[in-house]
Design a protein around this motif. Structure first.
Motif, PDB file in Angstrom:
ATOM      1  N   LYS A 188      62.703   7.672   2.677  1.00 13.67           N
ATOM      2  CA  LYS A 188      61.788   7.364   1.581  1.00 13.67           C
ATOM      3  C   LYS A 188      60.588   6.557   2.048  1.00 13.67           C
ATOM      4  O   LYS A 188      59.477   6.754   1.591  1.00 13.67           O
ATOM      5  CB  LYS A 188      62.528   6.578   0.486  1.00 13.67           C
ATOM      6  CG  LYS A 188      63.500   7.389  -0.330  1.00 13.67           C
ATOM      7  CD  LYS A 188      64.137   6.507  -1.412  1.00 13.67           C
ATOM      8  CE  LYS A 188      65.092   7.300  -2.273  1.00 13.67           C
ATOM      9  NZ  LYS A 188      65.726   6.453  -3.313  1.00 13.67           N
ATOM     10  N   ASN A 189      60.828   5.609   2.939  1.00 15.11           N
ATOM     11  CA  ASN A 189      59.766   4.711   3.352  1.00 15.11           C
ATOM     12  C   ASN A 189      60.109   4.037   4.672  1.00 15.11           C
ATOM     13  O   ASN A 189      61.186   4.246   5.232  1.00 15.11           O
ATOM     14  CB  ASN A 189      59.521   3.654   2.260  1.00 15.11           C
ATOM     15  CG  ASN A 189      60.815   2.966   1.834  1.00 15.11           C
ATOM     16  OD1 ASN A 189      61.585   2.489   2.674  1.00 15.11           O
ATOM     17  ND2 ASN A 189      61.062   2.930   0.532  1.00 15.11           N
ATOM     18  N   GLN A 190      59.196   3.218   5.149  1.00 11.17           N
ATOM     19  CA  GLN A 190      59.365   2.536   6.427  1.00 11.17           C
ATOM     20  C   GLN A 190      60.558   1.584   6.412  1.00 11.17           C
ATOM     21  O   GLN A 190      61.241   1.414   7.423  1.00 11.17           O
ATOM     22  CB  GLN A 190      58.093   1.753   6.763  1.00 11.17           C
ATOM     23  CG  GLN A 190      58.137   1.025   8.102  1.00 11.17           C
ATOM     24  CD  GLN A 190      58.189   1.980   9.274  1.00 11.17           C
ATOM     25  OE1 GLN A 190      57.450   2.958   9.310  1.00 11.17           O
ATOM     26  NE2 GLN A 190      59.043   1.701  10.243  1.00 11.17           N
TER      27      GLN A 190
ATOM     28  N   ILE B  61      68.108   1.987   8.794  1.00 14.43           N
ATOM     29  CA  ILE B  61      69.134   2.914   9.279  1.00 14.43           C
ATOM     30  C   ILE B  61      69.657   2.492  10.649  1.00 14.43           C
ATOM     31  O   ILE B  61      70.789   2.819  11.021  1.00 14.43           O
ATOM     32  CB  ILE B  61      68.588   4.367   9.326  1.00 14.43           C
ATOM     33  CG1 ILE B  61      69.729   5.377   9.501  1.00 14.43           C
ATOM     34  CG2 ILE B  61      67.561   4.528  10.427  1.00 14.43           C
ATOM     35  CD1 ILE B  61      70.758   5.345   8.400  1.00 14.43           C
ATOM     36  N   SER B  62      68.855   1.741  11.399  1.00  8.94           N
ATOM     37  CA  SER B  62      69.302   1.263  12.716  1.00  8.94           C
ATOM     38  C   SER B  62      70.552   0.402  12.595  1.00  8.94           C
ATOM     39  O   SER B  62      71.439   0.465  13.455  1.00  8.94           O
ATOM     40  CB  SER B  62      68.187   0.472  13.403  1.00  8.94           C
ATOM     41  OG  SER B  62      67.159   1.333  13.844  1.00  8.94           O
TER      42      SER B  62
ATOM     43  N   LEU C 139      64.392  11.388  11.935  1.00  6.18           N
ATOM     44  CA  LEU C 139      62.959  11.586  11.739  1.00  6.18           C
ATOM     45  C   LEU C 139      62.454  10.751  10.566  1.00  6.18           C
ATOM     46  O   LEU C 139      63.088  10.698   9.513  1.00  6.18           O
ATOM     47  CB  LEU C 139      62.666  13.064  11.472  1.00  6.18           C
ATOM     48  CG  LEU C 139      63.211  14.054  12.522  1.00  6.18           C
ATOM     49  CD1 LEU C 139      62.963  15.486  12.056  1.00  6.18           C
ATOM     50  CD2 LEU C 139      62.584  13.798  13.873  1.00  6.18           C
ATOM     51  N   PHE C 140      61.308  10.145  10.752  1.00  8.66           N
ATOM     52  CA  PHE C 140      60.745   9.281   9.712  1.00  8.66           C
ATOM     53  C   PHE C 140      60.546  10.031   8.399  1.00  8.66           C
ATOM     54  O   PHE C 140      60.784   9.490   7.314  1.00  8.66           O
ATOM     55  CB  PHE C 140      59.411   8.695  10.178  1.00  8.66           C
ATOM     56  CG  PHE C 140      58.718   7.874   9.129  1.00  8.66           C
ATOM     57  CD1 PHE C 140      59.151   6.590   8.834  1.00  8.66           C
ATOM     58  CD2 PHE C 140      57.654   8.395   8.411  1.00  8.66           C
ATOM     59  CE1 PHE C 140      58.523   5.829   7.856  1.00  8.66           C
ATOM     60  CE2 PHE C 140      57.021   7.644   7.432  1.00  8.66           C
ATOM     61  CZ  PHE C 140      57.460   6.356   7.158  1.00  8.66           C
TER      62      PHE C 140
END
Length: 204
Positions: free
Chosen positions: A146-148, A154-155, A141-142
Motif C-alpha cells: 500500500k505504501n512505504q 514487512i522486513s 516488490l514495492f
C-alpha cells in the motif's frame, strides 16, 4: 377471458419471469450492496495483514530462493577486494566459517563469524536492523504494498521468520564450524547488515 384481461395476464407472467431472473444483492450494515470479489482478479498484498503477506512469500518463495539461488562468498569477496560494490546492494550468500563468539542479549544478539580472513557479524535476536532479506529477494516488490510504511514493516516479519529458522545459538557454538545462508547488505564496499536465514553446524 376478455382481450384486456388476456394482456394483463401476459404482463403478469413476464414480470414474474423477470423477477425470478434477478439476483438478490445482499446489503452490508450500512445498507450498501455487497459486491462479490471477482474470482479472476489478481490478488494484491494490499488486502492482507503484514503477517499474511509474509506467509504468502516466506516459505513458498523467499526461503527457497535464499537457500537455492544464493551468491557464493568468493564472488562477493572478489567484488569487495576490487571495490566494485559502491551503491547499496543486498544479496543472499552462503558463508562457511568458524564461530568466534555468540553474544546474546534480551533483545539483540550477535554471532561473530570468521570466513577466511573476513569477520562478519550475524544479527540474531528479537530486534534486527536493516532490510537485507527484503531487498535481496526478487519476490518482494514495492508496488505490491500500500505504501512505504508497509514496505518497510514487512522486513520485521521476514526477520522474525529467519530467527525461527536459525534456532537458538549458544556458547556451545563457539569455535565450531558452520555453514550459513545469510542476507547481507553492502554499501560503499562495507558489509552493513547480515541476517542469517539458515545455520548448519559442522559446516556441511
Amino acid at each position: 377471458m376478455s382481450y384486456k384481461k388476456h394482456f394483463q395476464f401476459i404482463g403478469l407472467i413476464l414480470c414474474l419471469n423477470f423477477l425470478a431472473a434477478c439476483t438478490v444483492t445482499e446489503l452490508d450494515a450500512d445498507g450498501n450492496p455487497i459486491i462479490p470479489k471477482d474470482p479472476n482478479a489478481i490478488v494484491s498484498f494490499q488486502d492482507f495483514t503484514l503477517s499474511e503477506v509474509a506467509d504468502q512469500l516466506w516459505q513458498p518463495k523467499v526461503f527457497p530462493e535464499a537457500t537455492q539461488d544464493f551468491v557464493s562468498w568468493d564472488s562477493i569477496k572478489s567484488q569487495l577486494e576490487a571495490q566494485q560494490i559502491i551503491t547499496k546492494q543486498s544479496y543472499f550468500v552462503r558463508l562457511n566459517g568458524t564461530v568466534e563468539s555468540v553474544d546474546l542479549g534480551r533483545i539483540k544478539g550477535i554471532i561473530k563469524l570468521k570466513v577466511g580472513d573476513t569477520r562478519i557479524d550475524l544479527q540474531v535476536g528479537r530486534i534486527i536492523k536493516g532490510n537485507s532479506i527484503r531487498d535481496a529477494s526478487k519476490y518482494v516488490l514495492f508496488d505490491d504494498f500500500k505504501n512505504q510504511i508497509r514496505f518497510a514493516q514487512i522486513s520485521r516479519e521476514f526477520n522474525s521468520r529467519a530467527m525461527l529458522s536459525v534456532g537458538k545459538p549458544d556458547s556451545s557454538w563457539v569455535s565450531g564450524e558452520v555453514s550459513v545462508i545469510a542476507a547481507i547488505t553492502i554499501d560503499q564496499n562495507t558489509i552493513r547488515d547480515a541476517v542469517p536465514i539458515q545455520i548448519t553446524r559442522g559446516g556441511q
